[in-house]
Scaffold this active site. Sequence first.
Site, mmCIF file in Angstrom:
data_model
loop_
_atom_site.group_PDB
_atom_site.id
_atom_site.type_symbol
_atom_site.label_atom_id
_atom_site.label_comp_id
_atom_site.label_asym_id
_atom_site.label_seq_id
_atom_site.Cartn_x
_atom_site.Cartn_y
_atom_site.Cartn_z
ATOM 1 N N HIS A 46 -3.416 -2.008 2.566
ATOM 2 C CA HIS A 46 -3.794 -0.917 3.467
ATOM 3 C C HIS A 46 -4.909 -0.121 2.788
ATOM 4 O O HIS A 46 -4.676 0.884 2.119
ATOM 5 C CB HIS A 46 -2.595 -0.027 3.766
ATOM 6 C CG HIS A 46 -2.860 0.994 4.828
ATOM 7 N ND1 HIS A 46 -2.808 0.706 6.173
ATOM 8 C CD2 HIS A 46 -3.228 2.295 4.754
ATOM 9 C CE1 HIS A 46 -3.093 1.778 6.877
ATOM 10 N NE2 HIS A 46 -3.365 2.764 6.027
ATOM 11 N N ASP A 61 2.963 -7.857 3.264
ATOM 12 C CA ASP A 61 1.545 -7.952 2.906
ATOM 13 C C ASP A 61 0.712 -8.025 4.183
ATOM 14 O O ASP A 61 0.125 -9.049 4.515
ATOM 15 C CB ASP A 61 1.303 -9.176 2.022
ATOM 16 C CG ASP A 61 -0.149 -9.264 1.551
ATOM 17 O OD1 ASP A 61 -0.858 -8.244 1.628
ATOM 18 O OD2 ASP A 61 -0.574 -10.351 1.121
ATOM 19 N N ASP A 109 -7.137 5.659 2.762
ATOM 20 C CA ASP A 109 -7.875 6.514 3.690
ATOM 21 C C ASP A 109 -9.093 7.100 2.979
ATOM 22 O O ASP A 109 -9.392 6.742 1.846
ATOM 23 C CB ASP A 109 -6.967 7.623 4.218
ATOM 24 C CG ASP A 109 -6.505 8.561 3.112
ATOM 25 O OD1 ASP A 109 -5.950 8.062 2.107
ATOM 26 O OD2 ASP A 109 -6.693 9.779 3.235
ATOM 27 N N GLU A 156 -0.097 0.042 0.792
ATOM 28 C CA GLU A 156 -1.275 0.869 0.566
ATOM 29 C C GLU A 156 -1.580 0.904 -0.929
ATOM 30 O O GLU A 156 -0.773 0.475 -1.766
ATOM 31 C CB GLU A 156 -1.071 2.294 1.097
ATOM 32 C CG GLU A 156 -2.363 3.109 1.116
ATOM 33 C CD GLU A 156 -2.262 4.399 1.920
ATOM 34 O OE1 GLU A 156 -3.307 5.002 2.191
ATOM 35 O OE2 GLU A 156 -1.141 4.799 2.283
#
Length: 584
Positions: A507, A552, A197, A561
């Site tokens: 991720h 994956d 993120d 992630e």
Amino acid sequence: MKYLMAIFIFAALYSCQVKKDSKNKVSTGNDPGATLKYIHPASENIRLNQLGYFPKALKIATIVVNKEITTFSIIDLKTGEEVLNGKAEDKKEAQLSGETIQQLDFSALNKVGHYQIKCDNEIYSYPFKIGNDIYDKVLQSVAKSYYYQRVGTAITEEYGGLWKRKAGHPDHQVLFHPSTGKNGAIASAKGWYDAGDFGKYVTNGSFAAGQLLYTLEEYPDLYPDNSLNIPESGNDINDLLDEIKYEADWIATMQDRDGGVFHKLTTKSFADAIMPHEATEPRFIMPKSSVATFDFAAFMAKMARNYQKYDANLAKTWITQAQNAWHWGVQNPDVIFKNPSDVVTGEYGDDDSSQEQFWAASELYISTGKKQYLDFIQNNLPDLTYTYGDGWKSFMRYLGVFTLLSEKSDIPVRTLKELEKRLIVSADDLTKRIQTYDYQQGVNDFQWASNSDVQNIAFIIANAYSISDKQEYADAVYSSLNYLFGHNALGISMVTGVGSKSPMNIHHRASKSDSIKAPVPGFVCGGPNYGRQDSNDVEYPKNVSPMQAYRDVWKSYASNEVCLNWNSPTPYLLQFAIDNNRMH
């Protein structure tokens, strides 16, 4: 630039099956520069360290079988000859992976070269190397990954190669969230994106950067100037220290005037799968917390000590900030951060600041020599029993202990001996776990970021080796790296861009949203996570085993992630292995 292009070419080969053709020369998956004749198509049922092994190290591979095999051989890929024949161990049921396995010990092979394992059922392993330089390239890529996480600056082609991108989140005017009780905005630029993120978190940023700083304290010649090809290269300062300073410059902005430290800087919700410059939602400074404040104190004290010779004035500012944070934390030890009702980004919640405080006291004492910090240390020696999940919440006590044992600056002998005793007890226990479990991985409880657990366990053992140089400690570290690079129940290297098969769909928003098939290289993925908190969005195999609770796919934030503190132990472990191999 040439190095980055080599990584891309290497990554492009991952999804291609090597063709069997004794007349043509092909490259092995773990060494793009090695041109070899006698390579065979690889089976994923043989799991091994895809980067290879040191000549004198233990060499264990694992094969998943339906029918028991009896023998195996090692094929030299330059000559096609069998250079070692061995007997497979008896088959057994691996409960954590739900497989029937046999192990193949080829430790007797110590000649430098490129090889494959051939089993008597005519299946072959991925190609691997035996040599002293097996970790040289990955040592660079895992550190360079931090450059790709920089906030507020463009990743240019000169330094980022194929993974160039526009700048995102300048953070020159970041609003205070109403829950802080403050109005207006502050400048809070630079830093690293925490994970997949776009948030910035003081707790985890301080922890990861502090672990990297410890690595430089132990290995000061690692990552010298011009080694990582970052914008600061050429300034006569260690490149990794330059990279860490980019994070420190941001963390320093997160302190309030009263000494307390704001917990994080994020939007109210996570962005979609878009590039950083496309994520334009307002970002907020969130309320203060005790854990963020003590983490800040520890990291800034450590950073001041390491940066003193380059900028004494800046180091003085940082040590003052660290002491002010300590004073606030002592007066406010129970300020717990909880996401405000309108915020759903990562919380990094922690209701116990005692371990962060011990780390802070340790770094502040070594940096200042003040008695108040030593008094706290002596009255609060930590239990060093490792609990799975001891990541950003709990590993700080170890960082404090490692600093004290490494520096030994005016620490009473009795205190040092007690810390050494506790560390050895912990390392002995963890080493026995590694020797016991099927893939010698040290973990039997696969939680969020199990790859972080695997590495942090090895980190503890490696530090114990400096006290008691038991060979079993070094072997345990080697085994942990073997697991990370492919000797695991998934048969994959857990680091992007490294090995014959590695994660392709992490991720990570930039990797998902750019036009490049290969992900940004050098990231350690989270790894198997039996909690499967993303199971509403990700389809796992029915009755999946703990060691195979990994997918994956981009949506698997629970297993795939990336994160700052999952990479931060890796440089230390790699350099420990390199040095230990060199000495033996």
